[in-house]
Structure formats: C-alpha cells, structure tokens
Design a protein around this motif. Structure first.
Motif, short mmCIF file in Angstrom:
data_model
loop_
_atom_site.label_atom_id
_atom_site.label_comp_id
_atom_site.label_asym_id
_atom_site.label_seq_id
_atom_site.Cartn_x
_atom_site.Cartn_y
_atom_site.Cartn_z
N ARG A 163 -28.48 9.85 -11.08
CA ARG A 163 -27.13 9.54 -10.61
C ARG A 163 -27.07 9.88 -9.13
O ARG A 163 -27.35 11.02 -8.75
CB ARG A 163 -26.09 10.36 -11.37
CG ARG A 163 -26.08 10.18 -12.89
CD ARG A 163 -25.21 11.25 -13.54
NE ARG A 163 -25.71 12.59 -13.22
CZ ARG A 163 -24.98 13.71 -13.26
NH1 ARG A 163 -23.69 13.66 -13.58
NH2 ARG A 163 -25.52 14.88 -12.97
N VAL A 164 -26.71 8.91 -8.31
CA VAL A 164 -26.75 9.10 -6.86
C VAL A 164 -25.39 8.80 -6.24
O VAL A 164 -24.74 7.81 -6.60
CB VAL A 164 -27.82 8.19 -6.21
CG1 VAL A 164 -27.90 8.45 -4.71
CG2 VAL A 164 -29.19 8.40 -6.86
N THR A 165 -24.98 9.64 -5.32
CA THR A 165 -23.82 9.35 -4.47
C THR A 165 -24.31 9.16 -3.04
O THR A 165 -24.99 10.03 -2.49
CB THR A 165 -22.78 10.48 -4.51
OG1 THR A 165 -22.27 10.62 -5.84
CG2 THR A 165 -21.62 10.17 -3.58
N LEU A 166 -23.99 8.02 -2.49
CA LEU A 166 -24.41 7.67 -1.13
C LEU A 166 -23.18 7.70 -0.23
O LEU A 166 -22.23 6.94 -0.44
CB LEU A 166 -25.05 6.28 -1.12
CG LEU A 166 -25.47 5.72 0.23
CD1 LEU A 166 -26.63 6.51 0.82
CD2 LEU A 166 -25.84 4.24 0.09
N VAL A 167 -23.20 8.57 0.78
CA VAL A 167 -22.08 8.68 1.71
C VAL A 167 -22.47 7.94 2.99
O VAL A 167 -23.37 8.37 3.72
CB VAL A 167 -21.75 10.15 2.01
CG1 VAL A 167 -20.55 10.25 2.97
CG2 VAL A 167 -21.46 10.91 0.72
#
Length: 277
Positions: A136-140
C-alpha cells in the motif's frame, strides 16, 4: 580519448555537450555521476548544469536543441512536464507519466523524450530490499517526478496507490492516465497518517531548501511505515531525519539517480571508444 577516468575533462572543439536543466539547478547530482561515466568510456563529452527559469524554458531548450554539438538534455524540477513540448517523439513512459526527464537528439535530427524517474525509483527500492509489489503506497506529489513514479509503481504491481497533491486537477489528470492500466488501484488520497500505507513517498520539491515545510508529518505514521524521499541534495532531508527520529525506516533519493545511470547509457547510446575496450 580526450580524458581518462578520474582526470579533469579536457574540453576540445570536438567535445559533445549534454545539459541538465532545472530551477534551481545547484542541487543536481547528474554531472557528478555522469561525467565520470563519460571518462570511463573514453568519450569526448561533458554534462553541465543549466539554470533555466520557468519563464525562459522555451528559449533555453530551443537554443540548446539548435546547437549542433548538443546531444542530450536531462530535465529536473520544475520542468519535467513542460519539457514534453520540446520532443518530436514521446515514449510510452512519457505519455503515461505526463513528464520527461531525458531528451536526446536522434540520428534523424528529431528529439526523443524518455522518462527514467519512475523506473529508477522502483529499481532503487528493490535494490535496497523494499520491493513495492503488493504494498500500500501513498505518493505525495503528482507533478513531473510524481507522475513518473506513480506509473512505475503501478507497473510494479502495488496493491493500492493513493495520490496526494495540493492541486486536485493534477491528481485527476494523473488518475485519468493511469486508470486504464490499473483499474481500482489508483485513487485520490489524503495527507498520510496512521496505518494507511506501507510506503509513503515524497515526490514534491519540499526539502530542497532548508526553510521548506515538511510535505507531511512522519510522526503521524504508524510504526513500520517506510518513508522515501526523491530529493537527492541534501542526502538526508529534514523529512527523512524526522522520520528516522520517530523510529521509521527511510529511503534516500540518491538510489533513484544511481539506478538510472545504466538507463541513461542505453538511451544516449554511450559506448566505450576503441581505446578503452
């Protein structure tokens, strides 16, 4: 052969030129990494930094492209999306990411655009023992580099990708480009906090300057979250320092460029001269 490995490059009338474009540009590491490659290969070539403002990007790029001994351009913040306009041919990665970080003059005189940011970032993660597949990745950051990284993460098989940006329109454009390739995987996200991601990536320019605010607060992340930053100078940004202080694993920006060296060699067709073989 104009210079040897470890020697100061000897610029001649036959030297081929490469430039890296940015605003600012003092932080770029490409000259430090690629000029030794030119030396090792025995090539009469040099890569120099060029400070190109947003206002004058078109004049700078068109001028360099019209110089007969300029063979290639590398592109860094904030020009990666805009630089697509100066290519005659865009690769699939460029079209998917919506940005380019490398352009080369072809034998036919046309300029070809490619994007290695995403592939380099994923290769750096894998080399460090953090394969993103199934994560699970969050890209800012959904700008030039963010778009390339998002595309590469999708191709690498992440389970979910939440994209966060101050500009909702930029997020929607990225989602539109990626939706056909990863239906249900990519979505608009919120500022990362809690146990919502295994990996959180800063793909914004925040951290280039000492007085920049943090792109997100690592203290709000769950233990075990990996925090990655694509900024290469300083090597340890305030974001990574803060994350480490809270006991989180971190991943620096330098491996993204290091992994791109092989890709650059192939793209720019850099091969040893006979004297070095």
């Amino acid at each position: 052969m104009s210079h040897s490995a470890g020697a100061v490059p000897r610029i001649t009338g036959r030297t081929r030129l490469f430039a890296v474009l940015g605003d600012p540009v003092r932080q770029v590491r490409a000259p430090e990494l690629l000029n030794p490659v030119f030396a090792q290969l025995g090539l009469d070539a040099v890569l120099v930094p060029v400070h190109a403002s947003v206002l004058h990007l078109g004049e700078v790029v068109r001028g360099l492209q019209r110089a007969g001994n300029v063979d290639g351009l590398l592109v860094t913040v904030p020009h990666k999306a805009a630089a697509r306009a100066f290519a005659d041919v865009q690769s699939a990665a460029v079209r998917l990411a919506g940005s380019t970080n490398a352009l080369r003059r072809g034998a036919d005189g046309r300029w070809y655009a490619e994007n290695f940011d995403g592939a380099g970032f994923v290769a750096g993660l894998v080399a460090a023992g953090h394969p993103p597949a199934g994560q699970r990745v969050t890209l800012v950051g959904a700008g030039g580099a963010g778009g390339a990284i998002a595309a590469a993460l999708v191709l690498a098989g992440v389970a979910r990708l939440d994209v966060v940006d101050v500009d909702p329109a930029r997020v929607r454009m990225l989602l539109d480009r990626l939706s056909d390739h990863a239906p249900g995987v990519v979505r608009e996200g919120a500022t990362p906090s809690g146990d919502t991601a295994d990996l959180v990536v800063n793909a914004t320019p925040l951290g280039l300057r000492e007085d920049d605010p943090l792109p997100f607060d690592p203290a709000r992340l769950a233990p075990g979250t990996l925090v990655a930053d694509i900024i290469m100078s300083p090597p340890e940004t305030r974001l990574l320092h803060t994350a480490a202080a809270h006991g989180l694993a971190t991943h620096r920006g330098a491996p993204m460029l290091t992994e791109q060296l092989r890709m650059y060699r192939e793209f720019f067709d850099l091969h040893p001269t006979e004297a070095t073989e």
